[in-house]
Design a protein around this motif. Sequence first.
Motif, PDB file in Angstrom:
ATOM      1  N   VAL A   1       0.852  -1.188   0.000  1.00 55.59           N
ATOM      2  CA  VAL A   1       0.000   0.000   0.000  1.00 55.59           C
ATOM      3  C   VAL A   1       0.887   1.238   0.000  1.00 55.59           C
ATOM      4  N   VAL A   2       0.799   2.003  -1.088  1.00 53.83           N
ATOM      5  CA  VAL A   2       1.477   3.296  -1.166  1.00 53.83           C
ATOM      6  C   VAL A   2       0.497   4.293  -0.555  1.00 53.83           C
ATOM      7  N   LEU A   3       0.919   4.934   0.523  1.00 49.05           N
ATOM      8  CA  LEU A   3       0.029   5.714   1.372  1.00 49.05           C
ATOM      9  C   LEU A   3       0.424   7.184   1.404  1.00 49.05           C
ATOM     10  N   CYS A   4      -0.573   8.057   1.281  1.00 46.80           N
ATOM     11  CA  CYS A   4      -0.338   9.493   1.401  1.00 46.80           C
ATOM     12  C   CYS A   4      -1.625  10.161   1.874  1.00 46.80           C
ATOM     13  N   GLY A   5      -1.545  11.449   2.171  1.00 48.47           N
ATOM     14  CA  GLY A   5      -2.757  12.166   2.546  1.00 48.47           C
ATOM     15  C   GLY A   5      -2.544  13.160   3.661  1.00 48.47           C
ATOM     16  N   THR A   6      -3.683  13.527   4.271  1.00 49.20           N
ATOM     17  CA  THR A   6      -3.703  14.488   5.371  1.00 49.20           C
ATOM     18  C   THR A   6      -4.632  13.972   6.468  1.00 49.20           C
ATOM     19  N   GLU A   7      -4.547  14.360   7.642  1.00 51.90           N
ATOM     20  CA  GLU A   7      -3.338  14.875   8.239  1.00 51.90           C
ATOM     21  C   GLU A   7      -2.436  13.708   8.582  1.00 51.90           C
ATOM     22  N   ALA A   8      -1.141  13.910   8.319  1.00 51.59           N
ATOM     23  CA  ALA A   8      -0.160  12.839   8.462  1.00 51.59           C
ATOM     24  C   ALA A   8      -0.167  12.226   9.850  1.00 51.59           C
ATOM     25  N   HIS A   9      -0.265  13.065  10.880  1.00 54.11           N
ATOM     26  CA  HIS A   9      -0.117  12.571  12.251  1.00 54.11           C
ATOM     27  C   HIS A   9      -1.418  12.021  12.836  1.00 54.11           C
ATOM     28  N   ILE A  10      -2.497  12.110  12.082  1.00 57.38           N
ATOM     29  CA  ILE A  10      -3.778  11.596  12.591  1.00 57.38           C
ATOM     30  C   ILE A  10      -4.240  10.454  11.683  1.00 57.38           C
ATOM     31  N   CYS A  11      -4.981  10.775  10.650  1.00 57.48           N
ATOM     32  CA  CYS A  11      -5.605   9.739   9.816  1.00 57.48           C
ATOM     33  C   CYS A  11      -4.618   8.923   9.006  1.00 57.48           C
ATOM     34  N   VAL A  12      -3.581   9.560   8.465  1.00 62.65           N
ATOM     35  CA  VAL A  12      -2.610   8.796   7.684  1.00 62.65           C
ATOM     36  C   VAL A  12      -1.832   7.859   8.605  1.00 62.65           C
ATOM     37  N   LEU A  13      -1.379   8.377   9.730  1.00 61.35           N
ATOM     38  CA  LEU A  13      -0.615   7.545  10.671  1.00 61.35           C
ATOM     39  C   LEU A  13      -1.462   6.395  11.206  1.00 61.35           C
TER      40      LEU A  13
ATOM     41  N   GLY B   1      -2.687   0.598  11.318  1.00 61.26           N
ATOM     42  CA  GLY B   1      -3.633  -0.492  11.095  1.00 61.26           C
ATOM     43  C   GLY B   1      -3.179  -1.423   9.983  1.00 61.26           C
ATOM     44  N   LEU B   2      -2.648  -0.864   8.912  1.00 62.71           N
ATOM     45  CA  LEU B   2      -2.130  -1.686   7.807  1.00 62.71           C
ATOM     46  C   LEU B   2      -0.958  -2.543   8.268  1.00 62.71           C
ATOM     47  N   LEU B   3      -0.035  -1.931   9.001  1.00 61.99           N
ATOM     48  CA  LEU B   3       1.121  -2.669   9.495  1.00 61.99           C
ATOM     49  C   LEU B   3       0.696  -3.789  10.446  1.00 61.99           C
ATOM     50  N   GLU B   4      -0.268  -3.506  11.308  1.00 59.62           N
ATOM     51  CA  GLU B   4      -0.762  -4.526  12.242  1.00 59.62           C
ATOM     52  C   GLU B   4      -1.341  -5.731  11.506  1.00 59.62           C
ATOM     53  N   GLU B   5      -1.893  -5.502  10.326  1.00 53.29           N
ATOM     54  CA  GLU B   5      -2.503  -6.581   9.538  1.00 53.29           C
ATOM     55  C   GLU B   5      -1.515  -7.229   8.563  1.00 53.29           C
ATOM     56  N   GLY B   6      -0.260  -6.798   8.591  1.00 49.51           N
ATOM     57  CA  GLY B   6       0.766  -7.443   7.777  1.00 49.51           C
ATOM     58  C   GLY B   6       0.983  -6.871   6.386  1.00 49.51           C
ATOM     59  N   TYR B   7       0.400  -5.717   6.099  1.00 43.29           N
ATOM     60  CA  TYR B   7       0.612  -5.089   4.790  1.00 43.29           C
ATOM     61  C   TYR B   7       1.960  -4.372   4.771  1.00 43.29           C
ATOM     62  N   ALA B   8       2.568  -4.299   3.593  1.00 43.58           N
ATOM     63  CA  ALA B   8       3.771  -3.490   3.398  1.00 43.58           C
ATOM     64  C   ALA B   8       3.296  -2.070   3.105  1.00 43.58           C
ATOM     65  N   VAL B   9       3.764  -1.116   3.897  1.00 38.14           N
ATOM     66  CA  VAL B   9       3.322   0.273   3.781  1.00 38.14           C
ATOM     67  C   VAL B   9       4.473   1.126   3.266  1.00 38.14           C
ATOM     68  N   TYR B  10       4.174   1.891   2.209  1.00 37.71           N
ATOM     69  CA  TYR B  10       5.134   2.802   1.603  1.00 37.71           C
ATOM     70  C   TYR B  10       4.605   4.218   1.791  1.00 37.71           C
ATOM     71  N   TRP B  11       5.246   4.973   2.661  1.00 39.57           N
ATOM     72  CA  TRP B  11       4.820   6.315   3.068  1.00 39.57           C
ATOM     73  C   TRP B  11       5.309   7.314   2.024  1.00 39.57           C
ATOM     74  N   LEU B  12       4.390   7.841   1.230  1.00 41.09           N
ATOM     75  CA  LEU B  12       4.727   8.764   0.156  1.00 41.09           C
ATOM     76  C   LEU B  12       5.005  10.145   0.762  1.00 41.09           C
ATOM     77  N   THR B  13       6.259  10.396   1.013  1.00 37.96           N
ATOM     78  CA  THR B  13       6.689  11.531   1.829  1.00 37.96           C
ATOM     79  C   THR B  13       6.213  12.883   1.328  1.00 37.96           C
ATOM     80  N   GLU B  14       6.414  13.190   0.051  1.00 38.28           N
ATOM     81  CA  GLU B  14       6.088  14.529  -0.423  1.00 38.28           C
ATOM     82  C   GLU B  14       4.596  14.733  -0.665  1.00 38.28           C
ATOM     83  N   ALA B  15       3.802  13.695  -0.458  1.00 37.76           N
ATOM     84  CA  ALA B  15       2.346  13.815  -0.640  1.00 37.76           C
ATOM     85  C   ALA B  15       1.609  13.535   0.665  1.00 37.76           C
ATOM     86  N   THR B  16       2.302  13.707   1.778  1.00 36.94           N
ATOM     87  CA  THR B  16       1.699  13.480   3.088  1.00 36.94           C
ATOM     88  C   THR B  16       2.023  14.681   3.964  1.00 36.94           C
ATOM     89  N   ALA B  17       0.984  15.326   4.501  1.00 42.30           N
ATOM     90  CA  ALA B  17       1.200  16.602   5.191  1.00 42.30           C
ATOM     91  C   ALA B  17       0.223  16.774   6.352  1.00 42.30           C
TER      92      ALA B  17
END
Length: 191
Positions: free
Chosen positions: A99-111, A116-132
């Motif tokens: 899962v390539v992940l981005c969005g707002t707000e980074a410290h609330i809903c994105v985090l 939750g994805l990590l807890e379920e065993g998904y590989a998470v790719y945090w799209l840095t410049e598209a997360t704020a």
Amino acid sequence: MRLQRDKSLLLMVDFQAGLVPVIDGGDQAIAEAHWLYGVADALGIPVWLTEQMPEKLGGTAPALLEARQAPTIWQKQHFGAMEETAFREALSASGRQQVVLCGTEAHICVLQTALGLLEEGYAVYWLTEATASRRAEEAVLARERACALGAQAVSADMVAYEWLHRCDTASFSAVHRQFLKPRADRTVRFF
């Protein structure tokens, strides 16, 4: 842990019209997400969006959806999308594990979605410049926390080139012409 097209999904969290104007770097985050959305769309990679209480925060920012095919949109009440049963079940049924992940707000809903994805065993790719977030330091802290727990920080270019995998295909030629070359032509050169 290279990204692969047939295992990937692009998940954009809460890029909502009522929220983006107060986000530090919100326009840049939308521009980066929009660019990668185009690449994903061209390569047949599923694109999912979430909206937190759209009746109050508005729907997805129109700039993100310009000139793109309709994505799958999930409305949610929980901050973390994985807490929504229908979302979690649909993701599992999709067979996509990256899962390539981005969005707002980074410290609330994105985090919380990343956790939750990590807890379920998904590989998470945090799209840095598209997360704020409203405050830039909270976006940095959220990325650091997610990565300390197993997510990988990536850029849009990293993702695009890993999805493409090679340069001698018709899909590379099409994506290069429409997305990669125009982006490279805008790059500032310091030499």
